[in-house]
Design an enzyme around this catalytic site. Structure first.
Site, PDB file in Angstrom:
ATOM      1  N   TYR A  82      47.406  50.792  50.569  1.00  0.00           N
ATOM      2  CA  TYR A  82      47.190  49.435  51.084  1.00  0.00           C
ATOM      3  C   TYR A  82      47.834  49.300  52.464  1.00  0.00           C
ATOM      4  O   TYR A  82      47.200  48.848  53.423  1.00  0.00           O
ATOM      5  CB  TYR A  82      47.789  48.429  50.104  1.00  0.00           C
ATOM      6  CG  TYR A  82      47.616  46.970  50.479  1.00  0.00           C
ATOM      7  CD1 TYR A  82      46.358  46.379  50.504  1.00  0.00           C
ATOM      8  CD2 TYR A  82      48.726  46.184  50.783  1.00  0.00           C
ATOM      9  CE1 TYR A  82      46.208  45.030  50.814  1.00  0.00           C
ATOM     10  CE2 TYR A  82      48.586  44.840  51.097  1.00  0.00           C
ATOM     11  CZ  TYR A  82      47.328  44.265  51.111  1.00  0.00           C
ATOM     12  OH  TYR A  82      47.191  42.934  51.416  1.00  0.00           O
ATOM     13  N   GLY A  95      34.449  38.075  51.600  1.00  0.00           N
ATOM     14  CA  GLY A  95      35.409  38.000  50.481  1.00  0.00           C
ATOM     15  C   GLY A  95      35.709  36.560  50.104  1.00  0.00           C
ATOM     16  O   GLY A  95      36.832  36.224  49.727  1.00  0.00           O
ATOM     17  N   ASN A  98      27.833  42.812  51.345  1.00  0.00           N
ATOM     18  CA  ASN A  98      28.705  43.941  51.031  1.00  0.00           C
ATOM     19  C   ASN A  98      29.155  44.540  52.356  1.00  0.00           C
ATOM     20  O   ASN A  98      28.353  45.122  53.090  1.00  0.00           O
ATOM     21  CB  ASN A  98      27.936  44.977  50.188  1.00  0.00           C
ATOM     22  CG  ASN A  98      28.815  46.179  49.875  1.00  0.00           C
ATOM     23  OD1 ASN A  98      29.890  46.363  50.458  1.00  0.00           O
ATOM     24  ND2 ASN A  98      28.361  47.001  48.950  1.00  0.00           N
ATOM     25  N   LYS A 121      46.280  48.667  56.179  1.00  0.00           N
ATOM     26  CA  LYS A 121      46.631  47.457  56.944  1.00  0.00           C
ATOM     27  C   LYS A 121      47.119  47.819  58.356  1.00  0.00           C
ATOM     28  O   LYS A 121      46.773  47.158  59.324  1.00  0.00           O
ATOM     29  CB  LYS A 121      47.674  46.629  56.189  1.00  0.00           C
ATOM     30  CG  LYS A 121      47.104  45.911  54.975  1.00  0.00           C
ATOM     31  CD  LYS A 121      46.040  44.909  55.388  1.00  0.00           C
ATOM     32  CE  LYS A 121      45.344  44.254  54.235  1.00  0.00           C
ATOM     33  NZ  LYS A 121      44.199  43.425  54.634  1.00  0.00           N
ATOM     34  N   ILE A 150      50.833  35.127  48.731  1.00  0.00           N
ATOM     35  CA  ILE A 150      50.265  33.776  48.815  1.00  0.00           C
ATOM     36  C   ILE A 150      50.227  33.158  47.416  1.00  0.00           C
ATOM     37  O   ILE A 150      49.718  33.768  46.471  1.00  0.00           O
ATOM     38  CB  ILE A 150      48.840  33.811  49.412  1.00  0.00           C
ATOM     39  CG1 ILE A 150      48.830  34.537  50.777  1.00  0.00           C
ATOM     40  CG2 ILE A 150      48.280  32.400  49.543  1.00  0.00           C
ATOM     41  CD1 ILE A 150      49.638  33.898  51.873  1.00  0.00           C
ATOM     42  N   GLY A 185      37.457  35.255  46.783  1.00  0.00           N
ATOM     43  CA  GLY A 185      38.803  35.748  46.479  1.00  0.00           C
ATOM     44  C   GLY A 185      39.845  34.639  46.520  1.00  0.00           C
ATOM     45  O   GLY A 185      39.518  33.465  46.736  1.00  0.00           O
ATOM     46  N   GLN A 186      41.113  35.029  46.316  1.00  0.00           N
ATOM     47  CA  GLN A 186      42.176  34.017  46.236  1.00  0.00           C
ATOM     48  C   GLN A 186      42.242  33.178  47.510  1.00  0.00           C
ATOM     49  O   GLN A 186      42.277  31.953  47.453  1.00  0.00           O
ATOM     50  CB  GLN A 186      43.542  34.684  45.988  1.00  0.00           C
ATOM     51  CG  GLN A 186      44.627  33.670  45.669  1.00  0.00           C
ATOM     52  CD  GLN A 186      46.048  34.196  45.892  1.00  0.00           C
ATOM     53  OE1 GLN A 186      46.259  35.268  46.435  1.00  0.00           O
ATOM     54  NE2 GLN A 186      47.017  33.410  45.478  1.00  0.00           N
TER      55      GLN A 186
END
Ligand SMILES: NC(=O)c1ccc[n+]([C@@H]2O[C@H](COP(=O)([O-])OP(=O)(O)OC[C@H]3O[C@@H](n4cnc5c(N)ncnc54)[C@H](O)[C@@H]3O)[C@@H](O)[C@H]2O)c1
Length: 316
Positions: A142, A8, A53, A146, A172, A11-12
């Site tokens: 979500y 990932g 992936n 988690k 974040i 991503g951010q």
């Protein structure tokens, strides 16, 4: 620890963590794993990148073998609002991918960093000074993924001695890559809109307190936890960490000091408001401070000042 795969990585968090890891451990030792979006700029130019992936165990395993990876920073995930709109895909990406990573880590003796989230808590969790160990009954997909992830990582540590470590990240805030569809995204969008249009319409209502963190602290937290002396870790998956807690009015007031005339109004998004209402106001992160020296540098005031300065340059 010197051969790292980041999943990932566009991503951010990944886009900045990959570069921070390259700075710390050497460019060629950190592989940027991407899904469909190819890396660009510094991320592409400073080191290796590969399509990984994570819903395919073979894809992860091939890269781990090819680069002799010993540590995986597993950041591939769907964030809260996106996950709520596609719960089946969220389970596949957030849980099945993690199982794949853990299995590959078990076979190849890799350490694994996986972020959990304030989303791992729910409406029955104590909202103020949320303890490290407490009730976790999230009401979002979500959150379900988690909590599952935290338990899986602990299971692989106890059962197979895989060195798993994790953080419960709050929202974040960063100026480089836009957030990927979370409930705390407003705290990033507000800066872009303040600088571009001097106004912002907030999708969470006044009085919605949430934990937040500026990206430099989030990067240090991940790397410092992975470097921590394992004999000091009583907890592993996952540590409460926070730098600040605020509601939309508080961040707007700070921005107003830096951008005079800035105005904010509200148009509440029922989905994201209901998610935010189920999360803590402020976590207790004493365990992280005691067990591996967590000590964030940025307060709300310092973060806002740096965000406005950096984003003004970026948007010029
Ligand atoms: N950003 C936050 O505010 C925040 C807060 C708490 C926890 N976290 C956690 O931190 C981690 C990283 O978050 P982020 O904000 O960088 O998320 P993001 O949405 O910005 O990035 C996630 C990345 O995962 C990739 N991805 C999706 N499906 C994939 C797949 N099948 N295989 C490989 N890659 C895939 C996407 O392409 C994307 O680049 C996640 O676990 C997230 O839950 C983030």
């Amino acid at each position: 620890m010197n051969r790292i795969l980041v999943t990932g990585s566009v991503g951010q968090i990944g886009s900045e963590l990959t570069l921070a890891l390259r700075k710390r451990y050497g460019n060629n030792n950190v592989v940027a794993g991407v899904n469909k979006t190819q890396p660009t700029g510094e991320l592409k130019e400073t080191g290796p990148w590969e399509i990984v992936n994570c819903t395919s165990m073979d894809a992860i395993s091939n890269i781990v073998k090819k680069y002799k990876i010993d540590t995986i920073y597993h950041l591939a995930a769907l964030l809260s609002a996106v996950a709520e709109n596609n719960p089946q895909l969220a389970w596949d990406v957030n849980v099945n991918s993690l199982v794949n990573v853990l299995e590959v880590a078990r076979e190849h003796k890799c350490a694994v960093f996986t972020p959990s989230s304030i989303g791992a808590f729910g409406p029955t969790t104590p909202a103020d000074n949320t303890p490290q160990v407490t009730i976790q009954r999230p009401t979002t997909m979500y959150g379900v993924t988690k909590v599952t992830g935290e338990l899986l990582c602990d299971y692989y540590y106890h059962k197979f001695k895989v060195d798993t470590r994790g953080l419960r990240y709050p929202g974040i805030i960063s100026y480089i890559t836009l957030p990927g569809g979370g409930t705390t995204d407003y705290a990033v969008e507000i800066f872009y809109e303040a600088i571009k249009h001097n106004k912002y319409t907030c999708f969470l209502k006044k009085g919605t307190y949430l934990d937040m963190m500026y990206m430099p602290d989030a990067l240090d937290a991940a790397m410092d936890l992975m470097e921590a002396d394992p004999s000091r870790l009583k907890n592993r998956n996952a540590f409460n960490v926070t730098s600040m807690s605020f509601d939309p009015e508080m961040i707007a007031a700070e921005i107003k000091k830096l951008i005079p005339g800035f105005a904010m109004d509200y148009k509440v998004d029922p989905l994201r408001q209901s998610i935010a209402d189920s999360w803590p106001n402020h976590m207790d992160d004493t365990a992280a401070r005691e067990e591996w020296g967590w000590n964030p540098k940025y307060s709300l005031t310092a973060m806002c000042k740096d965000m406005v300065e950096k984003l003004k340059i970026k948007l010029q």
